[in-house]
Design a protein around this motif. Structure first.
Motif, PDB file in Angstrom:
ATOM      1  N   THR A  26      -2.482  -1.532  32.295  1.00 25.23           N
ATOM      2  CA  THR A  26      -3.483  -1.552  31.367  1.00 25.23           C
ATOM      3  C   THR A  26      -3.074  -2.192  30.120  1.00 25.23           C
ATOM      4  N   THR A  27      -3.784  -2.717  29.511  1.00 22.99           N
ATOM      5  CA  THR A  27      -3.563  -3.251  27.926  1.00 22.99           C
ATOM      6  C   THR A  27      -4.118  -2.530  26.751  1.00 22.99           C
ATOM      7  N   HIS A  28      -3.535  -2.558  25.571  1.00 22.78           N
ATOM      8  CA  HIS A  28      -3.851  -1.758  24.581  1.00 22.78           C
ATOM      9  C   HIS A  28      -3.594  -2.518  23.303  1.00 22.78           C
ATOM     10  N   ILE A  29      -4.211  -2.157  21.931  1.00 20.74           N
ATOM     11  CA  ILE A  29      -3.932  -2.658  20.950  1.00 20.74           C
ATOM     12  C   ILE A  29      -3.861  -1.456  19.706  1.00 20.74           C
ATOM     13  N   THR A  30      -2.982  -1.716  18.789  1.00 16.78           N
ATOM     14  CA  THR A  30      -3.025  -1.023  17.701  1.00 16.78           C
ATOM     15  C   THR A  30      -3.192  -1.939  16.399  1.00 16.78           C
ATOM     16  N   ARG A  31      -4.422  -1.762  15.719  1.00 18.66           N
ATOM     17  CA  ARG A  31      -4.626  -2.419  14.608  1.00 18.66           C
ATOM     18  C   ARG A  31      -4.261  -1.685  13.419  1.00 18.66           C
ATOM     19  N   PRO A  32      -3.790  -2.436  12.354  1.00 13.00           N
ATOM     20  CA  PRO A  32      -3.198  -1.860  10.888  1.00 13.00           C
ATOM     21  C   PRO A  32      -4.441  -1.336  10.502  1.00 13.00           C
ATOM     22  N   ASN A  33      -4.268  -0.073   9.739  1.00 12.05           N
ATOM     23  CA  ASN A  33      -5.237   0.699   9.151  1.00 12.05           C
ATOM     24  C   ASN A  33      -5.390   0.092   7.620  1.00 12.05           C
ATOM     25  N   PHE A  34      -6.284   0.424   6.898  1.00  9.51           N
ATOM     26  CA  PHE A  34      -6.554  -0.055   5.610  1.00  9.51           C
ATOM     27  C   PHE A  34      -5.214   0.431   4.724  1.00  9.51           C
ATOM     28  N   SER A  35      -4.779   1.679   4.785  1.00  3.88           N
ATOM     29  CA  SER A  35      -3.865   2.079   4.107  1.00  3.88           C
ATOM     30  C   SER A  35      -2.481   1.267   4.198  1.00  3.88           C
ATOM     31  N   GLN A  36      -2.374   1.106   5.521  1.00  2.00           N
ATOM     32  CA  GLN A  36      -1.030   0.191   5.605  1.00  2.00           C
ATOM     33  C   GLN A  36      -1.261  -1.265   5.108  1.00  2.00           C
ATOM     34  N   LEU A  37      -2.396  -1.802   5.075  1.00  2.00           N
ATOM     35  CA  LEU A  37      -2.487  -3.417   4.387  1.00  2.00           C
ATOM     36  C   LEU A  37      -2.569  -3.310   3.196  1.00  2.00           C
ATOM     37  N   VAL A  38      -3.155  -2.496   2.149  1.00  2.00           N
ATOM     38  CA  VAL A  38      -3.259  -2.711   0.710  1.00  2.00           C
ATOM     39  C   VAL A  38      -2.887  -1.519   0.211  1.00  2.00           C
ATOM     40  N   ILE A  39      -2.985  -0.253   0.455  1.00  2.00           N
ATOM     41  CA  ILE A  39      -2.682   1.036  -0.411  1.00  2.00           C
ATOM     42  C   ILE A  39      -1.406   1.174  -0.606  1.00  2.00           C
ATOM     43  N   ASN A  40      -1.019   1.572  -1.987  1.00  2.00           N
ATOM     44  CA  ASN A  40       0.148   1.830  -2.380  1.00  2.00           C
ATOM     45  C   ASN A  40       0.060   3.587  -2.609  1.00  2.00           C
ATOM     46  N   ASN A  41       0.822   4.241  -1.756  1.00  5.12           N
ATOM     47  CA  ASN A  41       0.708   5.728  -2.065  1.00  5.12           C
ATOM     48  C   ASN A  41       1.876   6.224  -2.734  1.00  5.12           C
ATOM     49  N   TYR A  42       1.483   6.733  -3.869  1.00  4.17           N
ATOM     50  CA  TYR A  42       2.436   7.423  -5.056  1.00  4.17           C
ATOM     51  C   TYR A  42       2.374   8.987  -4.900  1.00  4.17           C
ATOM     52  N   SER A  43       1.950   9.532  -3.904  1.00  2.66           N
ATOM     53  CA  SER A  43       1.684  11.137  -3.775  1.00  2.66           C
ATOM     54  C   SER A  43       2.993  11.734  -3.726  1.00  2.66           C
ATOM     55  N   ASN A  44       4.197  11.092  -3.186  1.00  3.36           N
ATOM     56  CA  ASN A  44       5.369  11.518  -3.117  1.00  3.36           C
ATOM     57  C   ASN A  44       6.193  10.919  -4.206  1.00  3.36           C
ATOM     58  N   SER A  45       6.555  11.527  -5.228  1.00  8.93           N
ATOM     59  CA  SER A  45       7.044  10.633  -6.186  1.00  8.93           C
ATOM     60  C   SER A  45       8.676  10.094  -6.167  1.00  8.93           C
ATOM     61  N   THR A  46       9.327  10.358  -5.129  1.00 11.54           N
ATOM     62  CA  THR A  46      10.693   9.695  -5.035  1.00 11.54           C
ATOM     63  C   THR A  46      10.461   8.987  -3.706  1.00 11.54           C
ATOM     64  N   ASN A  47       9.371   8.946  -2.870  1.00 15.10           N
ATOM     65  CA  ASN A  47       9.217   7.851  -1.821  1.00 15.10           C
ATOM     66  C   ASN A  47       7.814   7.192  -1.789  1.00 15.10           C
ATOM     67  N   ILE A  48       7.822   6.056  -2.191  1.00 13.18           N
ATOM     68  CA  ILE A  48       6.652   5.195  -2.307  1.00 13.18           C
ATOM     69  C   ILE A  48       6.317   4.397  -1.293  1.00 13.18           C
ATOM     70  N   GLN A  49       5.379   4.578  -0.702  1.00 11.92           N
ATOM     71  CA  GLN A  49       4.845   3.754   0.363  1.00 11.92           C
ATOM     72  C   GLN A  49       3.800   2.681  -0.029  1.00 11.92           C
ATOM     73  N   THR A  50       4.203   1.527   0.233  1.00 12.61           N
ATOM     74  CA  THR A  50       3.325   0.112  -0.200  1.00 12.61           C
ATOM     75  C   THR A  50       2.807  -0.327   0.825  1.00 12.61           C
ATOM     76  N   GLY A  51       1.612  -1.222   0.617  1.00 13.56           N
ATOM     77  CA  GLY A  51       0.831  -1.595   1.973  1.00 13.56           C
ATOM     78  C   GLY A  51       1.547  -3.174   2.027  1.00 13.56           C
ATOM     79  N   ASN A  52       1.149  -3.567   3.133  1.00  9.59           N
ATOM     80  CA  ASN A  52       1.249  -5.137   3.673  1.00  9.59           C
ATOM     81  C   ASN A  52       0.129  -5.785   4.142  1.00  9.59           C
ATOM     82  N   PRO A  53      -0.479  -6.769   3.315  1.00  8.60           N
ATOM     83  CA  PRO A  53      -1.742  -7.471   3.811  1.00  8.60           C
ATOM     84  C   PRO A  53      -1.567  -8.424   4.912  1.00  8.60           C
ATOM     85  N   ASN A  54      -0.115  -8.626   5.415  1.00  9.63           N
ATOM     86  CA  ASN A  54       0.283  -9.624   6.150  1.00  9.63           C
ATOM     87  C   ASN A  54       0.482  -8.949   7.631  1.00  9.63           C
TER      88      ASN A  54
END
Length: 917
Positions: A620-648
């Protein structure tokens, strides 16, 4: 004066006309019409059961064929006279059947009954006209030839046209394509061509729990401390009744779950983005038994928190109404530690910035959630069924956390270089979810030909308000600063799915399946992060809007090449569109609308080695599409570990191979041996990007982003068995040896492709003891293992862990270099049944020995391959957690409903006991 039913009059009319015809007094069109109405009064009914166990067989196909005059060819042809599927109770009822043919000759019908996993049952049935005439003569003789009371004794004739065929026994077959039935309770396991089905409705360790507890008992499935689910160390997609849902697994009552389907290698029939880590389908209970029945239950746990629920189902004729309600109070305690250490040197000889950080965390979660489901089935006729249902879920949780951190950014030989922080947080969260679905199924006259269409809608909303008081101290313990942070969030989402599936057996050896599916997902959220003594931090608050649409179609062709070899080939095409934007106080990031078109082929082959052994190969074959938070959202909810998006980011594409050997020794002892290999290109992972000292928060902040690594692979060998020792012990065992790795040389990590061997084992034991006692144990062990590529699915409270800020966060962030520490646990339960199992008392304990500790180790490097730090963490939740549950079943099956199903039989007041005059 006695009154007689219409059925009695029909029987009497039949005999009157038959005798008159034999005397030469029956002629004319009018008589023919009357005779036709009288002759179509036959009724066959019965129940289909297993020939060995005696258990009823629901949804068996019942077909009655017989001769019919063809006015075109002027000949008699064999046609389908009537047909239907058996109900949940195994019963069927075929009505309005011709009783006799021309010149009152008996009609020989052929009754055929088939069900997956059983040999086809074929029998000749008829209405005995000679018996009819004999009874008629006996009636006349008893009256001395007096015909003044024609209805005398007529009651004895009703059974001749209203014929009970009794219990019809089907014998099982072990070599039928795609199914082997495995006995064991709990859980009985059925192995099909592309999935395994586990009956969890009687599992006693799940009483009073949620779907999280249920999944912990399923072979191949692992659930971590945060409720994150992995299947063979990969992230599965979780469905409810075959459809995606916004509910998390802790929001689904265990007592409402009937079965769990595990699809390790989904074909092109399924959503391509859902199958990368397999699919877990949670099938809710849906009783369709005649009459009314239900269950009421309640319970209490070690914290004094209460659980209550009610199930109810009422079926009368063509309408089946069902409703469930559930309420559960929740309290959990979690303890954790974390370290970050950067006292090493990279390959260039340049040491990274020194860091020695230690955290200790104590977290308490309090709250409740409620769940309600209601709907109805409308059995339009034997071939058409309409089901409409709705769900409502609500919950309110508050996470209270105390996080103590000691940090040294210089060499620690001098204690004065240490500083410490204490963070007190309180994070309430409220969610609401509303769902509705419409399902229509049509069965064609041709065996196995059917059409199913459905529409499902889920809409949810969440609100949160977290306060974080951060106190910073110097080495002597004096407070040097204080930060009061507030995080508020609210959002709503809509998830809409429409689909249809069509199956057409083109011939005895070929079958065509086709279908289409459309999904639309809309998300809106607002997040505000402010410092009470400073104001809003620029760029950290945001408003998000996102839309994703996926349109898909598939076609599948199956062919039996011989009695031993069968194959299936399929292809799926998916077109996806997504767009959205994130607005902050600094700028607005808008994702350009993206359109992706992919094809997903799949192939299955089954070879019957012997009557008791099947070999199955699938691709079988499958796909994992990047979700919106992975593409553009910068997550500051954890003040010591900031997760930034990557539109590419690019989508990940997977190729999956699986080989299964199924050996069925007998109905209660079976083995499934599986070998599998998966490789995913452009796997989405996380990469540490940079770090900085935040002067406002007086903290070091690490910034991570999402990247596409070269590829990730996993391969393994899995053994699943179910065995019974006599009638007192059922054993389900599972062990999975696997290795997995991520090749991320493109991210500056040269050594991550080396093999990493791990194993996961699970054992379920169910003892049936004297005096109606049952005892069950569920144990599992996970060795040191690679962090699951792509993360894990499920999650608790919408994926939250220890709160929205600070803390160790919820779950493990998938990385290019990290592993999970070994862990193991044992759960147990004992149940006592009373009053023929109507009343049950259950006492259960989770993590009996307090050994369920989840830990991980990760090495963080920047894009140049320079190590930044090594992180370890360890957490534990609710050791020795126990609860008590009491349940009571009630109901009544109105067996006379089946006798009344013949529309020509309407029992009058004098013929039904207790009827008013």
């Amino acid at each position: 004066m006695k009154r007689y039913s219409l059925a009695s009059l029909v029987v009497f009319l039949f005999f009157t006309l038959s005798v008159t015809a034999q005397m030469g007094g029956f002629s004319g069109a009018g008589g023919g019409s009357a005779m036709k109405g009288a002759m179509n009064s036959g009724h066959f009914y019965g129940k289909v059961v297993d020939s060995i166990t005696g258990q009823v067989i629901p949804f068996a196909a019942v077909q009655l064929t017989g001769p019919k005059w063809d006015s075109v060819s002027k000949t008699m042809k064999t046609v389908v006279i009537a047909g239907q599927l058996t109900g949940d109770n195994g019963e069927f009822s075929l009505e309005k059947l011709p009783v006799a043919g021309p010149m009152f000759t008996p009609i020989k019908y052929t009754l055929q009954i088939s069900s997956m996993g059983y040999n086809v049952y074929t029998s000749t049935v008829t209405f005995d006209l000679s018996q009819m005439m004999a009874k008629r003569k006996k009636m006349m003789a008893a009256q001395g030839g007096d015909n003044s009371n024609p209805m005398a004794g007529i009651e004895g004739l009703i059974d001749i046209v209203d014929k009970d065929l009794g219990n019809i026994k089907l014998s099982s077959t072990s070599h039928q394509l795609g199914t082997v039935t495995v006995s064991g309770d709990p859980p009985p396991m059925e192995i099909k061509l592309d999935k395994r089905v586990f009956d969890v409705s009687k599992s006693i360790t799940n009483a009073g729990g949620t779907a999280e507890d249920v999944l912990k008992t399923i072979p191949s499935v692992n659930v971590d401390i945060d409720g994150n689910v992995t299947l063979r160390n990969s992230s599965p997609q979780i469905y409810i009744d075959g459809m995606p849902s916004t509910l998390t697994i802790d929001q689904i009552p265990a007592d409402e779950i009937d079965k769990i389907e595990v699809i390790t290698n989904p074909s092109a029939k399924y959503d391509a983005s859902a199958g990368g880590g397999g699919i877990i389908n949670i099938i809710m209970k849906h009783n369709q038994a005649l009459g009314y029945n239900g269950m009421v239950r309640g319970g209490v746990d070690e914290y004094g928190k209460l659980t209550a629920g009610l199930d109810l189902n009422v079926r009368q004729k063509k309408i089946n109404v069902f409703a469930d309600v559930f309420y559960k109070q929740i309290k959990h305690k979690m303890y954790g530690t974390e370290t970050k250490n950067a006292d090493s040197t990279d390959k260039t000889g340049n040491p990274p910035p020194y860091l020695d950080l230690n955290q200790h965390d104590t977290n308490t979660m309090n709250g409740y959630f409620g769940f309600a489901r209601a709907g109805f089935d409308y059995f339009i006729d034997n071939r058409n069924t309409l089901t409409i249902s709705g769900t409502y879920g609500t919950g309110n949780f508050t996470s209270s956390d105390v996080l103590r951190t000691t940090t040294d950014t210089m060499h620690g030989s001098n204690p004065s270089t240490n500083s410490s922080t204490v963070e007190y947080s309180n994070s309430p969260r409220v969610f609401n979810n509303v769902g509705a679905s419409v399902l229509f199924k049509h069965l064609y006259p041709k065996d196995e030909e059917n059409f199913t269409t459905s529409i499902t809608a889920n809409e949810g909303s969440t609100t949160g308000n977290g306060t974080y008081d951060i106190l910073n101290y110097n080495a002597s313990g004096s407070e040097i600063s204080r930060i009061d942070e507030q995080q508020t969030s609210n959002g709503n989402s809509g998830y809409y799915v429409g689909k249809f599936d069509f199956t057409d057996p083109l011939s005895k050896k070929t079958k065509l399946d086709a279908g289409a599916m459309a999904t639309i997902n809309n998300v809106h959220s607002v997040s505000d992060i402010t410092l009470l003594n400073y104001g809003e931090i620029p760029g950290e608050s945001n408003t998000t809007n996102y839309n994703q649409q996926v349109y898909a179609g598939y076609v599948s062709y199956s062919h039996d090449f011989s009695a031993l070899l069968s194959a299936q080939a399929a292809v799926r095409v998916e077109q996806s569109f997504y767009s959205g934007q994130v607005a902050t106080s600094l700028d607005t990031l808008k994702l350009a609308p993206q359109s992706l078109l992919f094809f997903f082929p799949s192939a299955f082959a089954t070879y019957h080695l012997t009557e008791n052994a099947d070999l199955q190969l699938s691709y079988t074959t499958h796909i994992t599409r990047p979700n919106f938070s992975q593409l553009v959202i910068n997550n500051y909810s954890n003040s010591t570990n900031i997760q930034t998006g990557n539109p590419n980011l690019k989508p990940s594409y997977m190729h999956s191979f699986e080989l299964n050997l199924i050996k069925n020794f007998d109905k209660r002892n079976n083995i499934l041996l599986s070998a599998y290999y998966k490789i995913t290109y452009n796997i989405i992972t996380t990469q540490l990007d940079s770090f900085q000292n935040n002067p406002i928060l007086n903290q070091i902040q690490y910034f991570s982003t999402y990247e596409n690594a070269n590829y990730a692979y996993s391969e393994g060998l899995e053994l699943t068995s179910q065995n019974s020792i006599g009638s007192w012990l059922d054993i389900t065992g599972n062990i999975n040896f696997f290795e997995s790795s991520i090749n991320a040389t493109n991210l500056g990590i040269p050594d991550t492709a080396k093999k990493f061997l791990s194993y996961f084992a699970k054992l379920n034991l169910t003892f049936k003891l004297p005096k109606n006692f049952s005892l069950q144990f569920n144990g599992n062990y996970l060795s040191k293992a690679e962090v699951p590529p792509g993360g894990s699915g499920g999650g608790r409270w919408g994926g939250g862990g220890m709160g929205m800020g600070g803390g160790m966060g919820g779950g493990i962030t998938p990385s290019a270099s990290g592993y999970i520490d070994p862990n193991y646990s044992l759960d147990g339960a004992i149940k006592k049944d009373f009053f023929k199992s109507k009343l049950s008392m259950t006492f259960s304990v989770k993590d009996i020995f307090g050994t369920s500790v989840q830990g991980s180790t990760m090495t963080a490097t920047n894009p140049l391959g320079v190590p930044l730090y090594t992180e370890t963490n360890s957490r534990r939740r609710d050791p020795h957690f126990f609860q008590f549950t009491l349940s009571y079943k009630f109901g009544q099956t109105d067996l006379t409903l089946f006798k009344k199903k013949n529309n020509n039989i309407d029992m009058g007041p004098d013929m039904g006991a207790g009827d008013a005059q």
